[in-house]
Design a protein around this motif. Structure first.
Motif, short mmCIF file in Angstrom:
data_model
loop_
_atom_site.label_atom_id
_atom_site.label_comp_id
_atom_site.label_asym_id
_atom_site.label_seq_id
_atom_site.Cartn_x
_atom_site.Cartn_y
_atom_site.Cartn_z
N VAL A 1 32.65 10.42 -33.90
CA VAL A 1 32.06 11.58 -33.68
C VAL A 1 31.03 11.30 -32.53
N ALA A 2 30.52 10.22 -32.26
CA ALA A 2 29.69 9.98 -30.99
C ALA A 2 30.57 10.03 -29.93
N ALA A 3 31.79 9.33 -29.73
CA ALA A 3 32.38 9.48 -28.74
C ALA A 3 32.98 10.69 -28.36
N LEU A 4 33.48 11.69 -29.33
CA LEU A 4 33.71 13.00 -28.98
C LEU A 4 32.43 13.71 -28.41
N ALA A 5 31.32 13.64 -29.19
CA ALA A 5 30.16 14.38 -28.54
C ALA A 5 29.98 13.93 -27.09
N LEU A 6 29.94 12.88 -27.10
CA LEU A 6 29.25 12.18 -25.52
C LEU A 6 30.36 12.79 -24.25
N ALA A 7 31.61 12.71 -24.95
CA ALA A 7 32.68 13.32 -23.93
C ALA A 7 32.33 14.81 -23.49
N LEU A 8 32.12 15.60 -24.86
CA LEU A 8 31.91 16.95 -24.39
C LEU A 8 30.49 17.12 -23.77
N LEU A 9 29.48 16.48 -24.10
CA LEU A 9 28.29 16.44 -23.16
C LEU A 9 28.43 16.26 -21.99
N GLY A 10 28.94 15.05 -21.73
CA GLY A 10 29.13 14.93 -20.16
C GLY A 10 29.73 15.78 -19.30
N CYS A 11 31.01 16.33 -20.12
CA CYS A 11 31.70 17.70 -19.32
C CYS A 11 30.86 18.93 -19.31
N GLY A 12 29.98 19.11 -20.39
CA GLY A 12 29.12 20.16 -20.26
C GLY A 12 28.14 20.22 -19.17
N LEU A 13 27.46 18.97 -19.10
CA LEU A 13 26.45 18.82 -18.09
C LEU A 13 26.95 19.15 -16.91
N TRP A 14 28.09 18.36 -16.57
CA TRP A 14 28.76 18.44 -15.17
C TRP A 14 29.14 19.92 -14.71
N ARG A 15 29.69 20.85 -15.82
CA ARG A 15 29.99 21.95 -15.42
C ARG A 15 28.64 22.91 -15.23
N THR A 16 27.76 22.54 -15.84
CA THR A 16 26.43 23.36 -15.82
C THR A 16 25.87 23.06 -14.48
N GLN A 17 25.94 22.00 -13.91
CA GLN A 17 25.38 21.70 -12.67
C GLN A 17 26.28 22.43 -11.40
N LEU A 18 27.42 22.55 -11.57
CA LEU A 18 28.62 23.23 -10.92
C LEU A 18 27.91 24.67 -10.83
N HIS B 1 24.74 25.34 -9.11
CA HIS B 1 24.98 25.28 -7.74
C HIS B 1 25.69 26.27 -7.02
N HIS B 2 26.69 26.94 -7.81
CA HIS B 2 27.30 28.40 -7.22
C HIS B 2 26.62 29.60 -7.39
N ARG B 3 25.86 29.79 -8.51
CA ARG B 3 25.30 30.95 -8.96
C ARG B 3 23.48 30.81 -8.30
N PHE B 4 22.98 29.65 -8.66
CA PHE B 4 21.67 29.73 -8.33
C PHE B 4 21.24 29.03 -7.00
N ARG B 5 22.47 28.72 -6.32
CA ARG B 5 22.17 27.93 -4.93
C ARG B 5 21.36 26.73 -5.16
N LEU B 6 21.38 25.91 -6.03
CA LEU B 6 20.79 24.49 -5.96
C LEU B 6 21.83 23.77 -5.88
N ARG B 7 21.41 22.87 -5.06
CA ARG B 7 22.04 21.84 -4.58
C ARG B 7 22.30 20.95 -5.87
N VAL B 8 21.27 20.33 -6.62
CA VAL B 8 21.32 19.92 -7.90
C VAL B 8 20.07 20.23 -8.72
N SER B 9 20.34 20.13 -10.07
CA SER B 9 19.28 20.60 -10.81
C SER B 9 18.80 18.97 -11.21
N VAL B 10 17.53 18.63 -10.76
CA VAL B 10 16.88 17.44 -11.16
C VAL B 10 16.51 17.26 -12.49
#
Length: 409
Positions: free
Chosen positions: A261-278, A281-290
């Motif tokens: 369960v932890a491995a699955l949740a961590l994989a989904l969490l990492g993918c979700g955080l990365w896509r949220t940063q993207l 970056h595209h919509r809010f014109r943020l280079r990166v969300s600190v």
């Protein structure tokens, strides 16, 4: 000719058809999967998902995944660490002390037989120093087992019986020593003392098939209702502790499920955080969300914690092999070399060598820098989830204020 007419009194049924429990379960599962897919793998940015809806979904998905990952991973990691601590501080020392007590008593028994065989000379010099040293060592080892905390209440009672039998054994050896001038009484006292130590009869001077290397009488372990002697009772405690140690060393089903369960949740969490940063970056014109970058920082510790857990698990398996050697391959002949050659190279099956080997395996089977990290995993996950919620809520509120101001203008 007219066609058939509906003679029923009921009106035609409108609305969706009824579904049974199985159909309802499938609909719920499909909805959950669809929402999970949308949370973690949202539509491509070119499809222009609505900003407020996207941020709202992320406010639910990312904190939830963070808490699930932290709870499951933290619990599994803490269980592995607790198993290593139990093996190091309780179970292994208890097995070492039990093996030392059994070998010391058997060495002392041979020394008593040799001293009593000298006849009247034992009245002047008494029993050998090795006999006194080994009996005292056996008593001390049994006391260490009692203080180890590895025994259940019933096993603690059995240990008290063993300690009492050891005292009675010494009394009968003393009876044989006081009657050394009478061979009949001397042999009777020695034979009764040895019957308390071992279930199998043993002679004072074993010969032929009964002779073992080093001159030690045979003392096979007896099980069941016939296990009344000291060595039999010690062997029973050893089997119980070895089974408990093997259960601790084996990865349990709950730990494996929590790890999955932890491995699955961590994989989904990492993918979700990365896509949220993207998205930001595209919509809010943020280079990166600190703030989101800070929230993702604890993920860097996951590989180190996983490595530590794997090392601990491998060390536990090796300690299981050491415990088997402690109970099955040690012998009084090997242990007696410690007294005869204290400065020589230690035998690999010497109890002290096996104890050092077990402690070395458990000491090296971990990353020392991570000692004490297990209790902090869940609190860190909760703080990270709170930071994620706060950050995404702030972005969504600012976007709402900007759009409302633009519409008013």
């Amino acid at each position: 000719m007219t066609g058939p007419q509906d003679t029923g009194t009921g009106s035609p049924r409108t609305g969706p058809p009824r579904t049974g429990p199985l159909g309802t379960t499938r609909l719920i599962a499909a909805d959950v999967l669809r929402r999970l897919h949308r949370y973690v793998w949202p539509p491509q940015l070119t499809q222009q998902p609505r900003n407020r809806a996207y941020l709202r979904d992320r406010m639910i998905a990312l904190p939830l995944l963070t808490v699930v990952a932290a709870a499951s991973f933290g619990w599994a990691y803490a269980e592995v660490r607790a198993d290593s601590a139990a093996l190091r501080d309780s179970l292994t020392p208890a097995l070492v002390s039990l093996a030392d007590a059994e070998m010391s008593l058997r060495i002392a028994d041979r020394e008593a037989g040799q001293s009593l065989a000298a006849g009247d000379a034992v009245r002047l010099g008494g029993l050998s120093d090795r006999y006194r040293t080994r009996t005292a060592r056996a008593t001390q080892s049994l006391n260490q087992v009692a203080r180890s905390g590895a025994l259940t209440t019933a096993e603690r009672q059995d240990l008290d019986v063993i300690s009492g039998l050891v005292v009675d054994y010494g009394n009968w050896i003393a009876f044989a020593q006081s009657n050394v001038g009478d061979p009949a009484l001397r042999d009777a006292g020695l034979s009764y003392a040895r019957s308390m130590l071992c279930s199998a009869p043993a002679t004072t001077a074993p010969t032929g098939r009964n002779r073992q290397p080093g001159g030690y009488p045979p003392c096979p372990h007896t099980t069941g209702s016939d296990a009344t002697a000291v060595v039999d009772r010690i062997a029973t405690l050893e089997r119980s502790l070895r089974g408990r140690l093997a259960d601790r060393a084996a990865p349990g089903a709950r730990v494996l499920v929590a790890g999955f369960v932890a491995a699955l949740a961590l994989a989904l969490l990492g993918c979700g955080l990365w896509r949220t940063q993207l998205f930001l970056h595209h919509r809010f014109r943020l280079r990166v969300s600190v703030p989101l970058l800070v929230a993702a920082a604890p993920l860097l510790a996951v590989p180190f914690l996983t490595t530590d857990a794997v090392l601990a698990q491998r060390a536990q398996q090796r300690v299981t092999d050491v415990a088997d050697e402690l109970s099955e391959r040690t012998s009084p002949r090997i242990e007696s070399t410690r007294d005869e050659r204290p400065f020589g190279r230690p035998h690999p099956l010497l109890i002290d060598s096996l104890a050092s080997r077990a402690q070395h395996e458990l000491a090296t089977g971990r990353l020392p820098a991570l000692d004490g990290a297990a209790p902090w995993i869940l609190p860190t996950g909760l703080l990270t989830a709170a930071l994620t919620v706060t950050t995404l809520h702030t972005y969504r509120r600012e976007y709402t204020l900007i759009t409302r101001s633009g519409a008013t203008a």
